[in-house]
Design a protein around this motif. Structure first.
Motif, mmCIF file in Angstrom:
data_model
loop_
_atom_site.group_PDB
_atom_site.id
_atom_site.type_symbol
_atom_site.label_atom_id
_atom_site.label_comp_id
_atom_site.label_asym_id
_atom_site.label_seq_id
_atom_site.Cartn_x
_atom_site.Cartn_y
_atom_site.Cartn_z
ATOM 1 N N THR A 57 0.780 -1.331 -0.021
ATOM 2 C CA THR A 57 -0.013 -0.047 -0.144
ATOM 3 C C THR A 57 0.726 1.308 -0.185
ATOM 4 N N ILE A 58 1.456 1.534 -1.021
ATOM 5 C CA ILE A 58 2.547 2.546 -1.254
ATOM 6 C C ILE A 58 1.850 3.513 -2.437
ATOM 7 N N ASP A 59 1.255 3.040 -3.277
ATOM 8 C CA ASP A 59 0.939 3.453 -4.414
ATOM 9 C C ASP A 59 -0.516 4.248 -4.276
ATOM 10 N N PRO A 60 -1.054 5.334 -4.017
ATOM 11 C CA PRO A 60 -2.268 5.577 -3.768
ATOM 12 C C PRO A 60 -3.427 5.177 -4.698
ATOM 13 N N GLU A 61 -2.891 4.780 -5.962
ATOM 14 C CA GLU A 61 -3.974 4.618 -6.942
ATOM 15 C C GLU A 61 -4.515 3.057 -7.013
ATOM 16 N N LYS A 113 -3.437 -1.163 -5.688
ATOM 17 C CA LYS A 113 -2.833 -1.944 -4.603
ATOM 18 C C LYS A 113 -1.536 -2.667 -5.542
ATOM 19 N N ILE A 159 10.895 4.371 -3.340
ATOM 20 C CA ILE A 159 9.734 4.723 -4.149
ATOM 21 C C ILE A 159 10.310 6.065 -4.978
ATOM 22 N N CYS A 160 10.286 5.867 -6.208
ATOM 23 C CA CYS A 160 10.451 7.327 -7.127
ATOM 24 C C CYS A 160 9.046 8.169 -6.918
ATOM 25 N N LYS A 164 8.258 3.942 -9.493
ATOM 26 C CA LYS A 164 8.905 2.717 -9.503
ATOM 27 C C LYS A 164 9.206 2.473 -8.196
ATOM 28 N N THR A 196 -0.858 7.453 2.702
ATOM 29 C CA THR A 196 -1.012 6.032 1.934
ATOM 30 C C THR A 196 -1.022 4.818 2.559
ATOM 31 N N LYS A 231 -7.531 7.047 0.902
ATOM 32 C CA LYS A 231 -6.558 7.862 1.139
ATOM 33 C C LYS A 231 -6.988 8.858 2.328
ATOM 34 N N PHE A 271 19.549 6.465 -6.942
ATOM 35 C CA PHE A 271 18.176 7.173 -6.246
ATOM 36 C C PHE A 271 18.769 8.374 -5.306
#
Lengths: 133, 133
Positions: free
Chosen positions: A67-71, A73, A86-87, A92, B67, B73, B112
């Motif tokens: 659960t890192i990408d808010p858009e 899973k 995370i970039c 990425k 997130t 959210k 990074f």
DNA sequence: ATTTTTGTTAAGAATTATTCTAATGAAGAG
DNA sequence: CTCTTCATTAGAATAATTCTTAACAAAAAT
């Protein structure tokens, strides 16, 4: 190869394909990524099957839901405790399999039983930095 | 009170209400939580206004979008870098305003540019533990 | 004091991710 | 073979969020 048997659910061709797609995959794919990649081989594959299988695997502890990408899973076949980089730009996600010692003070432990932790490092990957942030 | 002026966008009654609702709020509310709480005072308030305002505030760096909850959210008015403790059961989120030193090895830094990090501690809160996990 | 510009709001439609449902099908147990 | 169980599929349903549009209001320009 067929160490999959020990997972303890019916190994159908679709499920095997999903497992193969996940095996050693460090790209943290979303359900849709997996679906898109698989429907070439299984044109009849349904989204529901992908979701069902990912859900079953998550419940069995074979993969992790991240659960890192808010858009959406994303899923990670690496179930060893690890962290992520995370970039901010391209989203990425890179694994960081290092054990950091982060101990939370006693006052938190009194009201919360801590079971684990996960560190997200965020920043800019080289590619995105080149293109200018 | 009216330090809100410096945010640099038009302060409408709806926006003020959202800001008041967020001010010092450590419950990490979702857009819906805020909407529900506000429509008592502003029965005409629209969901879109809540989303627009939260989005504007996030872009201006006045609040943080977090997130952690895979379902939705959540927003945090505390913009100081800090970490979170999450109950696996009830999904309650508690602030951890402690500065942990986690340094990532050089080999990651080469590819990074690290800009920050966020630690999620997960576990069981006292209430959920009582009820049996 | 009008007019123009700019940005805000509300309602609802649209989109996206995900879950549910119902019908069908295959595999294993008897 | 027949029954039971579980998996698959397509598509409907739901939930969170975003987009669109029209009406509007404050601020800036005349």
């Amino acid at each position: 190869m067929k160490r999959y048997r020990k997972i303890g659910f019916k190994l159908t061709p679709q499920r095997l394909a999903i497992l193969d797609c996940l095996e050693g995959n460090t790209s943290h794919p979303s359900a849709e990524d997996i679906y898109r990649r698989l429907k070439k081989k299984f044109p009849t594959m349904s989204f529901a099957t992908v979701y069902n299988t990912l859900d079953a695997l998550t419940r069995k502890g074979e993969i992790l839901e991240i659960t890192i990408d808010p858009e959406r899973k994303r899923y990670d076949p690496n179930t060893q405790p690890h962290h992520h980089l995370i970039c901010n730009k391209c989203k990425k996600i890179v694994d960081v399999t290092i054990n950091f010692k982060v101990t939370i003070p006693e006052r938190f432990r009194r009201s919360f039983e801590i079971l684990g932790n996960h560190i997200e490092f965020y920043g800019l990957c080289r590619e995105c930095k080149k293109k200018g942030g």
